[in-house]
Design a protein around this motif. Sequence first.
Motif, PDB file in Angstrom:
ATOM      1  N   LYS A 142      -9.807  67.444   5.877  1.00 50.55           N
ATOM      2  CA  LYS A 142      -9.029  68.582   5.398  1.00 50.55           C
ATOM      3  C   LYS A 142      -8.957  68.373   4.033  1.00 50.55           C
ATOM      4  CE  LYS A 142      -4.491  70.707   6.156  1.00 50.55           C
ATOM      5  NZ  LYS A 142      -3.133  70.802   6.966  1.00 50.55           N
ATOM      6  N   PHE A 143      -8.656  67.108   3.323  1.00 47.46           N
ATOM      7  CA  PHE A 143      -8.171  67.174   1.853  1.00 47.46           C
ATOM      8  C   PHE A 143      -9.408  66.536   1.011  1.00 47.46           C
ATOM      9  CE2 PHE A 143      -3.993  67.147   3.583  1.00 47.46           C
ATOM     10  CZ  PHE A 143      -3.550  68.265   3.116  1.00 47.46           C
ATOM     11  N   LEU A 144     -10.466  65.665   1.706  1.00 49.00           N
ATOM     12  CA  LEU A 144     -11.324  64.968   0.379  1.00 49.00           C
ATOM     13  C   LEU A 144     -12.480  64.672   1.407  1.00 49.00           C
ATOM     14  CD1 LEU A 144     -10.375  63.656  -2.081  1.00 49.00           C
ATOM     15  CD2 LEU A 144     -10.263  61.490  -1.071  1.00 49.00           C
ATOM     16  N   PRO A 145     -13.226  65.946   1.684  1.00 50.96           N
ATOM     17  CA  PRO A 145     -14.637  65.397   2.451  1.00 50.96           C
ATOM     18  C   PRO A 145     -15.411  64.583   1.744  1.00 50.96           C
ATOM     19  CG  PRO A 145     -14.546  67.712   1.637  1.00 50.96           C
ATOM     20  CD  PRO A 145     -12.864  67.131   1.209  1.00 50.96           C
ATOM     21  N   GLN A 146     -15.496  64.101   0.892  1.00 47.07           N
ATOM     22  CA  GLN A 146     -16.331  63.130   0.144  1.00 47.07           C
ATOM     23  C   GLN A 146     -15.829  61.708   0.767  1.00 47.07           C
ATOM     24  OE1 GLN A 146     -14.235  65.136  -1.611  1.00 47.07           O
ATOM     25  NE2 GLN A 146     -13.604  64.192  -3.456  1.00 47.07           N
ATOM     26  N   TRP A 147     -14.561  61.631   0.988  1.00 45.90           N
ATOM     27  CA  TRP A 147     -14.189  60.149   1.581  1.00 45.90           C
ATOM     28  C   TRP A 147     -14.565  60.157   3.118  1.00 45.90           C
ATOM     29  CZ3 TRP A 147     -12.942  55.617   0.168  1.00 45.90           C
ATOM     30  CH2 TRP A 147     -12.080  54.811   1.092  1.00 45.90           C
ATOM     31  N   ARG A 148     -15.057  61.062   3.686  1.00 46.85           N
ATOM     32  CA  ARG A 148     -15.431  61.227   5.216  1.00 46.85           C
ATOM     33  C   ARG A 148     -16.247  59.617   5.752  1.00 46.85           C
ATOM     34  NH1 ARG A 148     -17.587  63.126   9.837  1.00 46.85           N
ATOM     35  NH2 ARG A 148     -16.063  64.683  11.021  1.00 46.85           N
ATOM     36  N   TYR A 149     -17.182  59.225   4.703  1.00 44.17           N
ATOM     37  CA  TYR A 149     -18.241  58.399   5.051  1.00 44.17           C
ATOM     38  C   TYR A 149     -17.422  57.181   5.698  1.00 44.17           C
ATOM     39  CZ  TYR A 149     -17.401  56.116   0.521  1.00 44.17           C
ATOM     40  OH  TYR A 149     -16.970  55.594  -0.602  1.00 44.17           O
ATOM     41  N   ALA A 150     -16.043  56.783   4.784  1.00 45.97           N
ATOM     42  CA  ALA A 150     -15.395  55.587   4.831  1.00 45.97           C
ATOM     43  C   ALA A 150     -14.708  55.389   6.208  1.00 45.97           C
ATOM     44  CB  ALA A 150     -14.320  55.391   3.768  1.00 45.97           C
ATOM     45  N   PRO A 151     -13.962  56.584   6.716  1.00 55.50           N
ATOM     46  CA  PRO A 151     -13.315  56.330   8.129  1.00 55.50           C
ATOM     47  C   PRO A 151     -14.526  56.655   9.142  1.00 55.50           C
ATOM     48  CG  PRO A 151     -12.683  58.424   7.102  1.00 55.50           C
ATOM     49  CD  PRO A 151     -13.351  57.577   5.958  1.00 55.50           C
ATOM     50  N   GLU A 152     -15.710  57.206   8.950  1.00 54.24           N
ATOM     51  CA  GLU A 152     -16.775  57.250   9.568  1.00 54.24           C
ATOM     52  C   GLU A 152     -17.371  55.910  10.120  1.00 54.24           C
ATOM     53  OE1 GLU A 152     -19.304  60.071   8.470  1.00 54.24           O
ATOM     54  OE2 GLU A 152     -18.648  61.598   9.602  1.00 54.24           O
ATOM     55  N   PHE A 153     -17.496  55.089   8.873  1.00 52.65           N
ATOM     56  CA  PHE A 153     -17.984  53.786   8.937  1.00 52.65           C
ATOM     57  C   PHE A 153     -17.103  52.669   9.617  1.00 52.65           C
ATOM     58  CE2 PHE A 153     -17.302  49.603   7.405  1.00 52.65           C
ATOM     59  CZ  PHE A 153     -18.781  48.742   7.617  1.00 52.65           C
ATOM     60  N   ALA A 154     -15.593  53.169   9.437  1.00 54.22           N
ATOM     61  CA  ALA A 154     -14.520  52.029   9.979  1.00 54.22           C
ATOM     62  C   ALA A 154     -14.559  52.298  11.516  1.00 54.22           C
ATOM     63  CB  ALA A 154     -13.178  52.601   9.458  1.00 54.22           C
ATOM     64  N   ILE A 155     -14.536  53.904  12.332  1.00 54.96           N
ATOM     65  CA  ILE A 155     -14.593  54.162  13.418  1.00 54.96           C
ATOM     66  C   ILE A 155     -15.750  53.417  13.991  1.00 54.96           C
ATOM     67  CG2 ILE A 155     -14.525  56.036  15.199  1.00 54.96           C
ATOM     68  CD1 ILE A 155     -12.858  57.524  13.249  1.00 54.96           C
ATOM     69  N   GLY A 156     -16.824  53.541  13.455  1.00 55.91           N
ATOM     70  CA  GLY A 156     -18.120  53.059  14.285  1.00 55.91           C
ATOM     71  C   GLY A 156     -18.119  51.450  14.401  1.00 55.91           C
ATOM     72  N   TYR A 157     -17.612  50.810  13.232  1.00 59.39           N
ATOM     73  CA  TYR A 157     -17.577  49.264  13.358  1.00 59.39           C
ATOM     74  C   TYR A 157     -16.537  49.066  14.253  1.00 59.39           C
ATOM     75  CZ  TYR A 157     -18.004  44.314  11.728  1.00 59.39           C
ATOM     76  OH  TYR A 157     -18.005  43.164  11.479  1.00 59.39           O
ATOM     77  N   MET A 158     -15.430  49.584  14.268  1.00 56.62           N
ATOM     78  CA  MET A 158     -14.339  49.220  15.072  1.00 56.62           C
ATOM     79  C   MET A 158     -14.794  49.540  16.683  1.00 56.62           C
ATOM     80  SD  MET A 158     -10.808  50.798  13.458  1.00 56.62           S
ATOM     81  CE  MET A 158     -10.490  49.948  11.888  1.00 56.62           C
ATOM     82  N   GLU A 159     -15.624  50.541  16.881  1.00 56.96           N
ATOM     83  CA  GLU A 159     -15.844  50.700  18.290  1.00 56.96           C
ATOM     84  C   GLU A 159     -17.148  49.476  18.649  1.00 56.96           C
ATOM     85  OE1 GLU A 159     -17.792  54.633  18.263  1.00 56.96           O
ATOM     86  OE2 GLU A 159     -15.771  55.467  18.671  1.00 56.96           O
ATOM     87  N   GLU A 160     -17.761  49.194  17.468  1.00 54.51           N
ATOM     88  CA  GLU A 160     -18.750  47.900  17.620  1.00 54.51           C
ATOM     89  C   GLU A 160     -18.121  46.701  18.025  1.00 54.51           C
ATOM     90  OE1 GLU A 160     -21.745  45.682  15.175  1.00 54.51           O
ATOM     91  OE2 GLU A 160     -21.734  47.701  14.492  1.00 54.51           O
ATOM     92  N   LEU A 161     -16.796  46.523  17.547  1.00 57.12           N
ATOM     93  CA  LEU A 161     -15.956  45.197  17.752  1.00 57.12           C
ATOM     94  C   LEU A 161     -14.960  45.414  18.878  1.00 57.12           C
ATOM     95  CD1 LEU A 161     -14.803  44.744  13.841  1.00 57.12           C
ATOM     96  CD2 LEU A 161     -16.541  43.348  15.557  1.00 57.12           C
ATOM     97  N   HIS A 162     -15.031  46.631  19.429  1.00 54.90           N
ATOM     98  CA  HIS A 162     -14.317  47.063  20.677  1.00 54.90           C
ATOM     99  C   HIS A 162     -12.769  47.061  20.395  1.00 54.90           C
ATOM    100  CE1 HIS A 162     -17.860  46.272  22.966  1.00 54.90           C
ATOM    101  NE2 HIS A 162     -17.991  45.473  22.520  1.00 54.90           N
ATOM    102  N   TYR A 163     -12.461  47.213  19.258  1.00 56.58           N
ATOM    103  CA  TYR A 163     -11.153  47.597  18.689  1.00 56.58           C
ATOM    104  C   TYR A 163     -10.500  48.832  19.491  1.00 56.58           C
ATOM    105  CZ  TYR A 163     -11.341  44.264  14.871  1.00 56.58           C
ATOM    106  OH  TYR A 163     -11.363  43.302  14.046  1.00 56.58           O
ATOM    107  N   GLY A 164      -9.437  48.820  20.202  1.00 54.11           N
ATOM    108  CA  GLY A 164      -8.684  49.925  20.774  1.00 54.11           C
ATOM    109  C   GLY A 164      -9.337  50.058  22.115  1.00 54.11           C
ATOM    110  N   SER A 165     -10.104  49.419  22.670  1.00 50.37           N
ATOM    111  CA  SER A 165     -10.655  49.392  23.915  1.00 50.37           C
ATOM    112  C   SER A 165      -9.821  48.719  24.975  1.00 50.37           C
ATOM    113  CB  SER A 165     -12.100  49.022  24.417  1.00 50.37           C
ATOM    114  OG  SER A 165     -12.057  47.699  24.024  1.00 50.37           O
ATOM    115  N   SER A 166      -9.418  49.017  26.289  1.00 50.13           N
ATOM    116  CA  SER A 166      -8.363  48.243  26.881  1.00 50.13           C
ATOM    117  C   SER A 166      -9.194  47.181  27.493  1.00 50.13           C
ATOM    118  CB  SER A 166      -8.095  49.219  28.294  1.00 50.13           C
ATOM    119  OG  SER A 166      -9.151  49.969  28.899  1.00 50.13           O
TER     120      SER A 166
END
Length: 332
Positions: free
Chosen positions: A308-332
């Motif tokens: 919404k506000f800062l599309p040039q920042w999108r790469y950071a949360p995209e990386f974080a989400i990808g790596y957190m999934e790799e680490l199984h963060y948030g999975s039951s």
Amino acid sequence: MHLSKAQCQQLLPQTRAELINACSDVSVDFPISDSAGVLVFESGNKSFVAPYVKNKEIRRAHSKDAVTAQLLSNPLPNGLRTTLQSGSYSQERFISVDQSNESVILDESIIVKWQLTAQKSLGAHKEEILTENGFAHLPELLGNIYWDEKLLASVNKYIPGTTDGWTWCVDKAKANDLGPWLVNLAHLTAEMHHCLEGLIHGDFHVGQILKTSQSDQLWVIDFDGDPLASSQEAIDPLRDVASMCASFFHVGAVAIKYGADPSVIKEWIVQAESIYTATYFEGNAFDIKALHSLMRSLENRELKYADKFLPQWRYAPEFAIGYMEELHYGSS
């Protein structure tokens, strides 16, 4: 004063102009000269704050206009109040990092943070509590500027030579530095929570942590919190811990973008989180699944914010989400 939608947009920081979706027929003007002042105007259901200049057109003041310097070098216009002592200022420098509220440094001695909207400020209240309780990691609060009990701006002592974590912490990641700064940061967090007496920072990440290159002394800023947080989140210390840990992932994303080795950075992120949390919880057991679930949830919000506000920042949360999934963060 009638303000068109376009004029209202000209009165906001460029990255926030899209918050305006209607013209304004309700405004309060606090002039400091024939061509400059502070305007509070309503658009939608919000009261926006704008230091302005006015020639043929009205627009938000830039650093070269020195409107903030003029305001604080003279008695405040009628209707505004402050405990701040007036001084004599001439030079302005805007802080360019994206933030909801706009910060202006005057004569390299004080920093003035203009609120985006005029409202009763929990952030100002938190700083007052921290000051009263002797919290040592807050740049000295010099005063606030209010209109009708609503905060328009806060003024703190400026600490020369500091950078925020999007600079110094990225350097730590690039150097694979897991040294004393992490322990200091965890101790700062714990002391802050103790001094806040049941409140939390609310938007706690490395960008809110200042540091000089000469020492590992840290200061924390910007207590306005996350307006999207639920009432329960707004008082849960785990949210601050999760938000800080999630920001280590963002730091890693920035470091990788500028050439750091992804495998080294990924390990640095995990180790930084481990040292920080172990120190904060003083080696005691804590609900790591709840922490990781909250971190994952915060990243979803961060991605929406970037869209919404800062599309040039999108790469950071995209990386974080990808790596957190790799680490199984948030999975039951």
